[in-house]
Design an enzyme around this catalytic site. Sequence first.
Site, short mmCIF file in Angstrom:
data_model
loop_
_atom_site.label_atom_id
_atom_site.label_comp_id
_atom_site.label_asym_id
_atom_site.label_seq_id
_atom_site.Cartn_x
_atom_site.Cartn_y
_atom_site.Cartn_z
N HIS A 73 0.85 -1.19 0.00
CA HIS A 73 0.00 0.00 0.00
C HIS A 73 0.89 1.25 0.00
O HIS A 73 2.09 1.17 0.27
CB HIS A 73 -0.90 0.01 1.24
CG HIS A 73 -0.11 -0.09 2.49
ND1 HIS A 73 0.61 0.96 2.99
CD2 HIS A 73 0.16 -1.15 3.28
CE1 HIS A 73 1.26 0.56 4.06
NE2 HIS A 73 1.02 -0.71 4.25
N ASP A 336 4.04 -4.89 3.73
CA ASP A 336 5.50 -4.96 3.57
C ASP A 336 6.08 -6.30 3.97
O ASP A 336 6.90 -6.89 3.27
CB ASP A 336 6.20 -3.82 4.33
CG ASP A 336 5.88 -3.77 5.81
OD1 ASP A 336 5.02 -4.54 6.27
OD2 ASP A 336 6.51 -2.95 6.52
C1 LIG Z 1 5.53 -13.50 9.03
C2 LIG Z 1 4.82 -12.35 9.66
N1 LIG Z 1 5.45 -11.15 9.72
C3 LIG Z 1 4.81 -10.09 10.28
C4 LIG Z 1 3.53 -10.22 10.75
C5 LIG Z 1 2.79 -9.08 11.40
N2 LIG Z 1 2.47 -8.09 10.41
C6 LIG Z 1 1.58 -8.31 9.43
S1 LIG Z 1 1.43 -6.91 8.45
C7 LIG Z 1 2.59 -6.09 9.39
C8 LIG Z 1 3.07 -4.73 9.15
C9 LIG Z 1 2.15 -3.86 8.42
O1 LIG Z 1 2.75 -3.62 7.24
P1 LIG Z 1 2.24 -2.48 6.26
O2 LIG Z 1 2.74 -1.16 6.76
O3 LIG Z 1 2.86 -2.80 4.93
O4 LIG Z 1 0.74 -2.57 6.23
C10 LIG Z 1 3.05 -6.87 10.40
C11 LIG Z 1 4.09 -6.44 11.38
C12 LIG Z 1 2.91 -11.46 10.65
N3 LIG Z 1 1.65 -11.65 11.08
N4 LIG Z 1 3.58 -12.51 10.12
#
Ligand SMILES: Cc1ncc(C[n+]2csc(CCOP(=O)(O)O)c2C)c(N)n1
Length: 465
Positions: A73, A336
């Site tokens: 996004h 991300d």
């Molecule tokens: C493997 C794994 N890695 C991380 C997460 C947690 N998680 C999901 S989206 C996100 C950040 C939001 O990104 P953006 O700013 O692109 O929306 C995070 C920290 C998960 N559930 N599984």
Amino acid sequence: MLSLILSALLASPVAQGLVVPQLVELQKIGTQDDIFPYLAGDAPYFSYPNDYGIPREAPESCEMTQVQLIARHGERYPSKSRGRKLFKTWYKLSNYTKTFNGSLSFLNDDYEFFIQDLDNLEQETTLENSVNPLNPYTGEMDAKLHARDFLQQYGNLLENNTNLTVFATSSRRVHDTAKYFIDALGSDYNATLQVIDEEPSAGANTISAGYSCPAWNESAFSNITDAYSDKYLENIAKRLNKQNPGLNLTSSDSFMLFSWCAYEISARGYSDICDVFTQDELIRYSYYDDLSNYYSDGPGYPLIKDVGSNLFNATVKLLKQSEELDQKAWLSFTHDTDILNYLTTVGLFDDGNPLNATYVPFRDHVFHKSWQVPMGARVYTQKFQCSNESYVRYVVNDAVIPIESCSSGPGFSCPEDDFYDYAASRLQGLNFAAACDVTSVSNVTSLTYYWDYNTTNYNATLLDQ
Ligand SMILES: Cc1ncc(C[n+]2csc(CCOP(=O)(O)O)c2C)c(N)n1
């Protein structure tokens, strides 16, 4: 340039309306692009800095036959949890009763915090919700400009089929980005959006494998990352506290100032708090982000290759079916971390040297997280044909990133069959469903949305996450 903006502005409704931007604000907008790469992927979009000079267009006498996009996004406000922490730091500063000195002096001049409405947390920045009407860094505009760039690069692939199905996760900001992108394609195309559930219950039928992976543990390697020195954060706090007696900023506050800087640029167009940091501090912060993501969502955590295999498997299948499938452009929007997981399985940014917590490995360092997934990140897989041969390669944030072990084709691409061998070797032994314990949260163990969207309407409820 400035006078152009100024005359347009004076003629605009903004000048007659409520908000008249100050000249000094105008002068700051666009002056902070150099620090975007150091801000942990929270700052506005920037192209991959280490472009090798390979043109991203199809090489001479070659024709694109398929393109796939996995995109993040666009620019957004902080998440709710980051917002809570930012407010804690902001309250400390806003409750300070003396005059600020040094780099915090800008707070003396009627400064208004950039989060002005809690409903904006988690959401894209837009022309509507920007703090400054001149903000050029909205997620909305980024998505729209990206769509025009996509048409310019890959529009030919849509010529015979103006129906286009686009895929987005059910995160509201991800969905909104896809919508802005579709809007900017214009009325020549009949694009529909499939909203794919990112709840764990979606299991493997997801663009966000991370959410369907209960086995994933963010702190699995915190024993390595915790050893990274936070002396640079202490130094920032000490410096500001010395200039402003009684302020009592802590290392955690220092850490938040970097987020403040990054997110404020996306909401206001510039941020005065960014002037607090020295260039060394920006580098130390940035490397911490690389290190922690390397071990939570990248090559340092073996499980991540299984997580990323869910999407990588599907993209390879699409490449193999490019002739049979009517749709030649496959556009998917997600988070991300999901893109990092996917790239980890593809293997583009893994030179086999584990990142360490003791020093910044300036020379052996290909895993720059923010370069891979800035806001608005766009990872393209290109398949093109030259004479009777087909080739595959990746374009990450406008730069061609060759698969070094398979780059003998035109434009440093990988001959199609060699690419499938490469992919098979990367995918060998990986099993998303088993490694992630997917069956404990869902009975869906395969990714089907690219193949069954004509019969299944995907319209998952949007989530503010
Ligand atoms: C493997 C794994 N890695 C991380 C997460 C947690 N998680 C999901 S989206 C996100 C950040 C939001 O990104 P953006 O700013 O692109 O929306 C995070 C920290 C998960 N559930 N599984």
